[in-house]
Motif scaffolding. Sequence first.
Motif, PDB file in Angstrom:
ATOM      1  N   ARG A  14       7.162  -1.761   1.655  1.00  0.00           N
ATOM      2  CA  ARG A  14       7.815  -1.884   0.528  1.00  0.00           C
ATOM      3  C   ARG A  14       8.733  -0.843   0.011  1.00  0.00           C
ATOM      4  O   ARG A  14       8.370   0.515   0.222  1.00  0.00           O
ATOM      5  N   ASP A  36       9.930  -3.959  -6.282  1.00  0.00           N
ATOM      6  CA  ASP A  36       9.777  -3.419  -5.062  1.00  0.00           C
ATOM      7  C   ASP A  36      10.157  -4.614  -4.071  1.00  0.00           C
ATOM      8  O   ASP A  36       9.886  -5.650  -4.602  1.00  0.00           O
ATOM      9  N   ARG A  43       7.887  -7.641  -5.609  1.00  0.00           N
ATOM     10  CA  ARG A  43       7.312  -7.793  -6.737  1.00  0.00           C
ATOM     11  C   ARG A  43       8.430  -7.904  -8.221  1.00  0.00           C
ATOM     12  O   ARG A  43       9.333  -7.259  -7.853  1.00  0.00           O
ATOM     13  N   ASP A  45       9.157  -7.962 -11.931  1.00  0.00           N
ATOM     14  CA  ASP A  45       8.804  -7.611 -13.223  1.00  0.00           C
ATOM     15  C   ASP A  45       9.682  -8.585 -14.357  1.00  0.00           C
ATOM     16  O   ASP A  45      11.195  -8.664 -14.088  1.00  0.00           O
ATOM     17  N   SER A  48       7.165 -14.356 -14.912  1.00  0.00           N
ATOM     18  CA  SER A  48       5.784 -14.812 -14.352  1.00  0.00           C
ATOM     19  C   SER A  48       5.887 -16.284 -14.318  1.00  0.00           C
ATOM     20  O   SER A  48       6.258 -17.149 -15.010  1.00  0.00           O
ATOM     21  N   TRP A  70       0.635 -13.803  -6.751  1.00  0.00           N
ATOM     22  CA  TRP A  70      -0.274 -13.567  -7.837  1.00  0.00           C
ATOM     23  C   TRP A  70       0.850 -13.115  -8.846  1.00  0.00           C
ATOM     24  O   TRP A  70       1.912 -13.183  -8.853  1.00  0.00           O
ATOM     25  N   SER A  71       0.214 -13.549 -10.316  1.00  0.00           N
ATOM     26  CA  SER A  71       0.725 -13.508 -11.277  1.00  0.00           C
ATOM     27  C   SER A  71       0.166 -12.891 -12.572  1.00  0.00           C
ATOM     28  O   SER A  71      -1.155 -13.054 -12.722  1.00  0.00           O
ATOM     29  N   ARG A  75       4.721  -9.907 -14.773  1.00  0.00           N
ATOM     30  CA  ARG A  75       5.134  -9.771 -13.482  1.00  0.00           C
ATOM     31  C   ARG A  75       4.537 -10.590 -12.518  1.00  0.00           C
ATOM     32  O   ARG A  75       3.389 -11.376 -13.010  1.00  0.00           O
ATOM     33  N   MET A  76       4.955 -10.551 -11.453  1.00  0.00           N
ATOM     34  CA  MET A  76       4.354 -11.462 -10.393  1.00  0.00           C
ATOM     35  C   MET A  76       4.616 -10.829  -8.910  1.00  0.00           C
ATOM     36  O   MET A  76       6.015 -10.273  -8.828  1.00  0.00           O
ATOM     37  N   GLY A  77       3.992 -11.131  -7.993  1.00  0.00           N
ATOM     38  CA  GLY A  77       4.405 -10.967  -6.647  1.00  0.00           C
ATOM     39  C   GLY A  77       4.554 -12.323  -5.799  1.00  0.00           C
ATOM     40  O   GLY A  77       4.004 -13.093  -5.930  1.00  0.00           O
TER      41      GLY A  77
END
Length: 122
Positions: A14, A36, A43, A45, A48, A70-71, A75-77
């Motif tokens: 990352r 990142d 990720r 920011d 969501s 994920w959330s 933010r979320m990945g």
Amino acid sequence: MTNFRAPTARSHKRTPVSIEVMVNGVLNFVGGRIADLSEGGARIDGASMPARSRCEIHYAGEVTYAVVMWSEFDRMGVRFPYELSHGALYKALEAARRNAATETPPVFLSHRAPVFGRRGLN
């Protein structure tokens, strides 16, 4: 016997970035910032969406497809189903890695003599 699966190591490094993007979900189109990035995911920011939902990341006139892994509230990945290997987002990743490799770490200077133990308290 439990069915425990140890987490696997990330296959891509990352890289910290700051890339303004638009994220298009099923019902919404929101702005966010990639904090990142790697060839395999990011990720984001400020945006969501529900975990396991699919979305599009719009950057520099191009679209990159992603799945939300994920959330949280703000933010979320996301994971890219197809690894980044070309395009505007990949070029931004390469540029960030080049910049990180050429940057020198900051030097912190102190005008005070070093103090060890209780000697500096008087």
